[in-house]
Design an enzyme around this catalytic site. Structure first.
Site, PDB file in Angstrom:
ATOM      1  N   ASP A 191      50.777  73.779 127.902  1.00 49.15           N
ATOM      2  CA  ASP A 191      49.422  73.904 127.350  1.00 49.15           C
ATOM      3  C   ASP A 191      49.390  74.754 126.094  1.00 49.15           C
ATOM      4  O   ASP A 191      48.440  74.691 125.313  1.00 49.15           O
ATOM      5  CB  ASP A 191      48.447  74.457 128.397  1.00 49.15           C
ATOM      6  CG  ASP A 191      48.769  75.888 128.819  1.00 49.15           C
ATOM      7  OD1 ASP A 191      49.912  76.352 128.600  1.00 49.15           O
ATOM      8  OD2 ASP A 191      47.883  76.550 129.382  1.00 49.15           O
ATOM      9  N   HIS A 218      40.022  75.792 134.619  1.00 53.07           N
ATOM     10  CA  HIS A 218      39.813  76.652 133.454  1.00 53.07           C
ATOM     11  C   HIS A 218      38.945  76.017 132.380  1.00 53.07           C
ATOM     12  O   HIS A 218      39.125  76.273 131.184  1.00 53.07           O
ATOM     13  CB  HIS A 218      41.157  77.098 132.873  1.00 53.07           C
ATOM     14  CG  HIS A 218      41.095  78.457 132.240  1.00 53.07           C
ATOM     15  ND1 HIS A 218      42.108  78.979 131.469  1.00 53.07           N
ATOM     16  CD2 HIS A 218      40.125  79.416 132.255  1.00 53.07           C
ATOM     17  CE1 HIS A 218      41.784  80.190 131.038  1.00 53.07           C
ATOM     18  NE2 HIS A 218      40.574  80.468 131.508  1.00 53.07           N
ATOM     19  N   CYS A 248      45.051  78.495 126.641  1.00 55.58           N
ATOM     20  CA  CYS A 248      44.795  77.603 127.786  1.00 55.58           C
ATOM     21  C   CYS A 248      43.556  76.727 127.676  1.00 55.58           C
ATOM     22  O   CYS A 248      43.656  75.499 127.643  1.00 55.58           O
ATOM     23  CB  CYS A 248      44.691  78.430 129.070  1.00 55.58           C
ATOM     24  SG  CYS A 248      46.098  79.503 129.406  1.00 55.58           S
ATOM     25  N   ASP A 269      51.828  75.796 132.515  1.00 53.47           N
ATOM     26  CA  ASP A 269      50.996  76.850 131.941  1.00 53.47           C
ATOM     27  C   ASP A 269      51.871  77.936 131.300  1.00 53.47           C
ATOM     28  O   ASP A 269      52.703  78.554 131.978  1.00 53.47           O
ATOM     29  CB  ASP A 269      50.137  77.460 133.054  1.00 53.47           C
ATOM     30  CG  ASP A 269      48.947  78.228 132.531  1.00 53.47           C
ATOM     31  OD1 ASP A 269      48.888  78.474 131.309  1.00 53.47           O
ATOM     32  OD2 ASP A 269      48.073  78.591 133.328  1.00 53.47           O
ATOM     33  N   ASP A 270      51.686  78.151 130.002  1.00 52.64           N
ATOM     34  CA  ASP A 270      52.411  79.207 129.271  1.00 52.64           C
ATOM     35  C   ASP A 270      53.924  78.998 129.259  1.00 52.64           C
ATOM     36  O   ASP A 270      54.697  79.961 129.269  1.00 52.64           O
ATOM     37  CB  ASP A 270      52.092  80.591 129.860  1.00 52.64           C
ATOM     38  CG  ASP A 270      50.710  81.080 129.517  1.00 52.64           C
ATOM     39  OD1 ASP A 270      49.915  80.293 128.979  1.00 52.64           O
ATOM     40  OD2 ASP A 270      50.399  82.255 129.807  1.00 52.64           O
ATOM     41  N   LYS A 296      52.285  82.631 122.378  1.00 48.89           N
ATOM     42  CA  LYS A 296      50.995  82.158 122.875  1.00 48.89           C
ATOM     43  C   LYS A 296      49.858  82.866 122.130  1.00 48.89           C
ATOM     44  O   LYS A 296      49.959  84.031 121.769  1.00 48.89           O
ATOM     45  CB  LYS A 296      50.903  82.459 124.371  1.00 48.89           C
ATOM     46  CG  LYS A 296      49.535  82.267 124.981  1.00 48.89           C
ATOM     47  CD  LYS A 296      49.509  82.728 126.433  1.00 48.89           C
ATOM     48  CE  LYS A 296      48.109  82.590 127.006  1.00 48.89           C
ATOM     49  NZ  LYS A 296      48.057  82.959 128.441  1.00 48.89           N
TER      50      LYS A 296
END
Length: 480
Positions: free
Chosen positions: A271, A127, A71, A33-34, A289
């Site tokens: 992601d 999510h 995300c 994630d990120d 992002k």
């Protein structure tokens, strides 16, 4: 039958029986994630990720693998094989009190794999909607789920805002007090591996780690690996990357010990790009992002298998997108996707380094933000604002560096279209729209064709019924 014909006949029969009894391969899909482009060891040797590096270098590094800018849309692409603008999830993310979700008419990857006899398990961040039970993981194809529904939370306390968010299947779950989430997820994954017979079952394990999304939290021993880094945010963030790498290493050790590796495909991807405001870095790529720049949409990724890949130890530069993992993994499992999905089967491209069947893709189409981007061949066209982080963000150097201000430099709000040659200018330094107006026109027309199938973004207003106070302090389904 003559004697000289008996042995060949028996051999053919044995081979056919062996093929018919061979089980579909185990599949492990890991999502970070990120994670920044510059935050893995195979891109940046200053990052300590030995377990991931070993698999990347001995597998296939995917150097032109694209994801969505943020995300929820990427997770939508992985689970459905559709671009977010075809499911209504193209605008931002599903926030805690927003009744957003993947519509029920979309069949998910675990649902398709279950039809093929797979055991399906998820550990980590969902999510993709939770306001109704039917939108949660165990109702969307997973036999089991441990993790959290929302987009962020504490790594130790599992709290987001005013609510607690951690589940084991449908039940609220409380892991060992003070345990770091990467360790919690690794332990759960190992428990699943120990419960599956690799010779009799085919396993799909989806591991969307919490790491390395903010908040910046990590046990001190991992931060100490980077004691030479003066900046606190960057030092903590890098420690989070290494903690995730160790968790992956613990999982792959058990995969090997229990015999899964003999028939396993492992895929790793981020992601979206990293968030420079929380210690991540995407150099040499431009942006951040939640932008349409390469730094927001080019995922650090690789594929690893000890038995299934015909060509290994190389960097694959063929074009592919997150939507392609759905049909690719389904193909490996022996299945066929439903007609009309956006994804394409990339297995020959990945496993044999053949040319990609994909010659174009959509970065995103967002009618609310009034922006979009398309790639056709080597050219990338951006319509409207790419986002609010438009520069090449260096590694922070000061000892104490508050989260950097996002100036939005290097982009004029008056710019309607920008054109880049990604092959020759992968860092997007040179807008060539004025030089090649014919290319701009061609890509504009292609983008307009894609827009004709856009499903309006589903962004309902916040619902006060989601308030955790109505559910014993937890974020829970049942309010839509």
């Amino acid at each position: 039958m003559r004697r000289e014909m008996i042995l060949p006949t028996l051999l053919v029969t044995f081979v056919l029986l062996s093929l018919s009894s061979a089980r579909p391969p185990h599949i492990v899909l890991i999502v970070a994630d990120d994670l920044g482009w510059n935050d893995v060891g195979w891109h940046n040797p200053q990052i300590y990720t030995p377990n991931l590096d070993k698999m990347a270098q001995n597998g296939v590094i995917l150097n032109s693998s694209y994801v969505q800018p943020i995300c929820t849309p990427t997770r939508n692409s992985l689970m459905t094989g559709f671009y977010p603008y075809h499911t209504g999830l193209q605008h931002f993310v599903i926030l805690d009190d927003i009744p957003g979700y993947i519509p029920s008419n979309f069949t998910t990857l675990p649902q398709k794999l279950k039809q093929l006899g797979y055991s399906t398990h998820m550990v980590g961040k969902w999510h993709l909607g939770y306001c109704n039970w039917k939108y949660t993981p165990t109702y969307r194809g997973f036999d089991s789920f441990m993790g959290y529904y929302n987009g962020r939370e504490g790594y130790y306390n599992h709290k987001e805002g005013t609510g607690y968010d951690f589940r084991l299947n449908e039940d609220v779950h409380y892991p060992t007090h003070g345990e770091y989430s990467a360790h919690t997820f690794a332990k759960r994954a190992i428990d699943i591996l120990n419960s599956v017979d690799p010779q009799k079952e085919s396993l799909f394990l989806y591991l969307p780690f919490q790491s390395v999304h903010e908040p910046l939290e990590v046990p001190e021993k991992y931060e100490n690996i980077y004691s030479h880094i003066q900046n606190k945010e960057r030092r903590t963030y890098c420690g989070m990357v290494s903690a995730m790498d160790e968790a992956v290493g613990n999982i792959t050790t058990v995969l090997r010990e229990r015999g899964f590796m003999d028939n396993l495909l492992l895929v790793f991807t981020s992601d979206n790009g990293g968030n420079f405001q929380y210690g991540a870095n995407n150099l040499p790529l431009r942006g951040n992002k939640n932008t349409l720049w390469e730094g927001g949409t080019k995922g650090a990724a690789f594929v690893y298998s000890e038995t299934l890949l015909k060509k290994t130890n190389y960097e694959n530069t063929e074009m592919m997108h997150a939507v392609d993992l759905f049909p690719t993994l389904l193909h490996v499992a022996g299945g066929i996707p439903d007609p009309g999905i956006d994804g394409m089967n990339m297995w020959p491209t990945i496993s044999e380094n053949k040319s990609s069947p994909r010659t174009e893709f959509i970065y995103n189409i967002d009618e609310i933000d009034k922006n979009a981007a398309i790639r056709v061949g080597d050219y990338k066209l951006i319509e409207g604002s790419p986002g609010q982080s438009n520069d090449w963000y260096p590694l922070p150097t000061r000892e104490v560096d508050v989260q950097q201000e996002d100036s939005g430099d290097s982009f004029s709000a008056d710019t309607e279209y920008q054109l880049f040659d990604i092959k020759n200018d992968p860092t997007e330094h040179f807008d060539i729209s004025e030089k090649y107006p014919d290319v701009v026109d061609r890509l504009k027309k292609r983008l307009e064709e894609y827009k004709k199938s856009l499903v309006p973004a589903h962004v309902p207003p916040p619902d006060p019924k989601a308030n955790p106070k109505y559910y014993n302090g937890t974020w829970s389904p049942g309010w839509c």
